[in-house]
Write a protein that holds these residues in place. Structure first.
Motif, mmCIF file in Angstrom:
data_model
loop_
_atom_site.group_PDB
_atom_site.id
_atom_site.type_symbol
_atom_site.label_atom_id
_atom_site.label_comp_id
_atom_site.label_asym_id
_atom_site.label_seq_id
_atom_site.Cartn_x
_atom_site.Cartn_y
_atom_site.Cartn_z
ATOM 1 N N PRO A 15 0.980 -1.506 0.054
ATOM 2 C CA PRO A 15 -0.196 0.151 0.211
ATOM 3 C C PRO A 15 1.336 1.560 -0.096
ATOM 4 O O PRO A 15 2.298 1.501 -0.079
ATOM 5 C CB PRO A 15 -0.571 -0.163 1.052
ATOM 6 C CG PRO A 15 -1.197 -1.207 1.595
ATOM 7 C CD PRO A 15 0.674 -2.451 0.984
ATOM 8 N N ALA A 63 -7.582 5.871 4.597
ATOM 9 C CA ALA A 63 -7.128 4.156 4.644
ATOM 10 C C ALA A 63 -6.121 3.831 5.419
ATOM 11 O O ALA A 63 -5.097 4.601 6.105
ATOM 12 C CB ALA A 63 -5.929 4.090 3.404
ATOM 13 N N HIS A 65 -3.273 1.395 5.725
ATOM 14 C CA HIS A 65 -2.440 1.406 5.681
ATOM 15 C C HIS A 65 -1.533 2.946 6.157
ATOM 16 O O HIS A 65 -0.405 2.525 6.108
ATOM 17 C CB HIS A 65 -1.227 0.913 4.198
ATOM 18 C CG HIS A 65 -1.828 1.577 2.944
ATOM 19 N ND1 HIS A 65 -3.320 2.000 2.194
ATOM 20 C CD2 HIS A 65 -0.738 2.515 3.394
ATOM 21 C CE1 HIS A 65 -2.296 3.030 2.012
ATOM 22 N NE2 HIS A 65 -1.426 3.600 1.622
ATOM 23 N N TYR A 105 -7.946 -5.647 8.445
ATOM 24 C CA TYR A 105 -7.279 -4.916 7.472
ATOM 25 C C TYR A 105 -5.744 -5.545 7.208
ATOM 26 O O TYR A 105 -5.052 -6.735 8.444
ATOM 27 C CB TYR A 105 -6.632 -3.629 7.716
ATOM 28 C CG TYR A 105 -5.508 -3.381 7.680
ATOM 29 C CD1 TYR A 105 -5.324 -3.017 6.028
ATOM 30 C CD2 TYR A 105 -4.392 -3.341 8.352
ATOM 31 C CE1 TYR A 105 -4.413 -2.880 6.016
ATOM 32 C CE2 TYR A 105 -3.079 -2.605 7.965
ATOM 33 C CZ TYR A 105 -3.312 -2.389 6.520
ATOM 34 O OH TYR A 105 -2.272 -1.785 6.096
ATOM 35 N N GLY A 110 -3.069 -5.158 0.644
ATOM 36 C CA GLY A 110 -3.933 -4.248 1.181
ATOM 37 C C GLY A 110 -5.252 -4.658 1.295
ATOM 38 O O GLY A 110 -6.041 -4.018 0.514
ATOM 39 N N ASP A 113 -8.629 -2.101 3.257
ATOM 40 C CA ASP A 113 -7.262 -1.092 3.686
ATOM 41 C C ASP A 113 -9.047 0.194 4.060
ATOM 42 O O ASP A 113 -8.911 1.084 2.757
ATOM 43 C CB ASP A 113 -6.104 -0.531 2.530
ATOM 44 C CG ASP A 113 -5.252 0.471 2.719
ATOM 45 O OD1 ASP A 113 -5.720 0.362 4.024
ATOM 46 O OD2 ASP A 113 -4.764 0.633 1.842
ATOM 47 N N SER A 207 -2.693 8.534 -0.932
ATOM 48 C CA SER A 207 -3.504 7.194 0.258
ATOM 49 C C SER A 207 -4.659 8.033 1.156
ATOM 50 O O SER A 207 -4.157 8.660 1.711
ATOM 51 C CB SER A 207 -2.368 6.597 0.637
ATOM 52 O OG SER A 207 -1.023 6.331 0.263
ATOM 53 N N SER A 222 -6.132 3.678 -1.814
ATOM 54 C CA SER A 222 -5.100 2.460 -1.385
ATOM 55 C C SER A 222 -3.468 1.921 -1.604
ATOM 56 O O SER A 222 -2.623 1.904 -1.094
ATOM 57 C CB SER A 222 -6.082 1.136 -1.910
ATOM 58 O OG SER A 222 -5.584 0.532 -0.927
ATOM 59 N N ARG A 223 -3.118 1.436 -3.444
ATOM 60 C CA ARG A 223 -2.312 1.145 -3.837
ATOM 61 C C ARG A 223 -2.082 1.063 -4.620
ATOM 62 O O ARG A 223 -2.474 1.069 -5.360
ATOM 63 C CB ARG A 223 -2.040 -0.291 -2.932
ATOM 64 C CG ARG A 223 -2.946 -1.557 -3.483
ATOM 65 C CD ARG A 223 -2.120 -2.960 -2.725
ATOM 66 N NE ARG A 223 -4.130 -3.926 -3.049
ATOM 67 C CZ ARG A 223 -3.409 -5.025 -3.602
ATOM 68 N NH1 ARG A 223 -2.502 -5.619 -4.542
ATOM 69 N NH2 ARG A 223 -4.405 -5.689 -3.634
ATOM 70 N N THR A 235 -9.645 1.071 -2.343
ATOM 71 C CA THR A 235 -10.638 0.892 -1.365
ATOM 72 C C THR A 235 -12.156 1.016 -2.275
ATOM 73 O O THR A 235 -12.598 2.000 -1.929
ATOM 74 C CB THR A 235 -10.703 0.945 -0.359
ATOM 75 O OG1 THR A 235 -9.649 0.467 0.144
ATOM 76 C CG2 THR A 235 -11.384 0.486 0.703
#
Length: 263
Positions: A15, A63, A65, A105, A110, A113, A207, A222-223, A235
């Protein structure tokens, strides 16, 4: 023709934690996205930034992360900001008193997330600070839909993050595109997004920011993958709407003196 704008470093299959870049975007009109939240996240040794968005005067979505750091983590939310390098009169700086990280999570891939932040006090709603609606359980975006992502991040690979809010328009993609790139992509909990021409994208510092389609938040940044601008994973908020509502209901209970969760 839009200038090439980059918001973070090259990113990995993890992430995006704390910096970000938008490629092929532009500076947002000041205070045109009053739901945007700038998150300052600290532990004992590091400070990072993330995005988020106000969904209620006392609640911000982001998020999970973003707070995936060692040790005790504190979060401060800045609302009403355009240029985060200076104390604008429009800004409201509010500490976070409770972080609700989705119980399932996982930083590995991820999964789930998403994070809900409870603010120490309610934000003052005005022309600079407003909440945004988010997708309900039965509301979905479709491949081809155009949406917008905003964030504060680097404007090239190495220099410091952008002081001003940037934005970029991205297209929702078919799930199979992300499934070809991410082995653990889950269509029910994630949205595949990006620019197939690779001229526009987001990265790590964005993010936690929202994917806004038709003035409603449908996704959370997210990633992505190292050295690859397309595709990106967001997400899927609609999947988590029941969980979000449950946590929002708990806010009032926590405020009752003597309640188990207020201690």
């Amino acid at each position: 023709m839009l200038l090439l704008l980059l918001l973070t470093n090259a990113f990995v299959l993890l992430p995006w934690a704390g910096a970000g870049r938008i490629t092929g975007g532009k500076e947002a009109v000041a205070h045109s996205r009053p739901y945007m939240a700038f998150l300052k996240i600290k532990n004992a040794t590091n400070t990072r930034r993330c995005g988020g968005f106000l969904i209620r005067p006392d609640a911000v979505l982001s998020a999970a992360h973003c707070v995936d750091m060692k040790g005790s983590v504190s979060v401060t939310v800045i609302l009403g900001a355009h240029n985060v390098s200076r104390p604008e009169q429009s800004q409201q700086k509010i500490p976070v008193v409770k972080k609700f990280i989705h119980p399932e999570y996982s930083g590995n891939g991820g999964k789930n997330d998403i994070m809900l932040l409870k603010l120490k006090k309610k934000a003052e709603i005005n022309e600079y600070v407003r909440n945004i609606s988010f997708a309900k359980e039965n509301e979905h975006v479709r491949a081809g839909d155009l949406c917008t992502v905003s964030g504060w991040g680097r404007t090239s690979l190495d220099p410091p993050p952008s002081d001003v809010l940037m934005e970029v328009e991205l297209k929702v993609q078919k799930a199979k595109i992300c499934q070809q790139v991410f082995s653990n992509y889950q269509p029910q909990t994630m949205i595949c997004v990006g620019d197939e021409n690779r001229k526009k994208s987001t990265r790590r510092g964005d993010s936690g920011g929202p994917l806004v389609c038709n003035k409603k938040a449908y996704g959370i940044v997210s990633r992505g993958k190292k050295l690859r601008f397309f595709p990106e994973v967001f997400t899927r908020i609609s999947h988590f709407e029941p969980w979000i509502r449950e946590k929002l209901r708990s806010f009032a209970i926590q405020d009752i003196p003597g309640s188990p969760s207020s201690k």
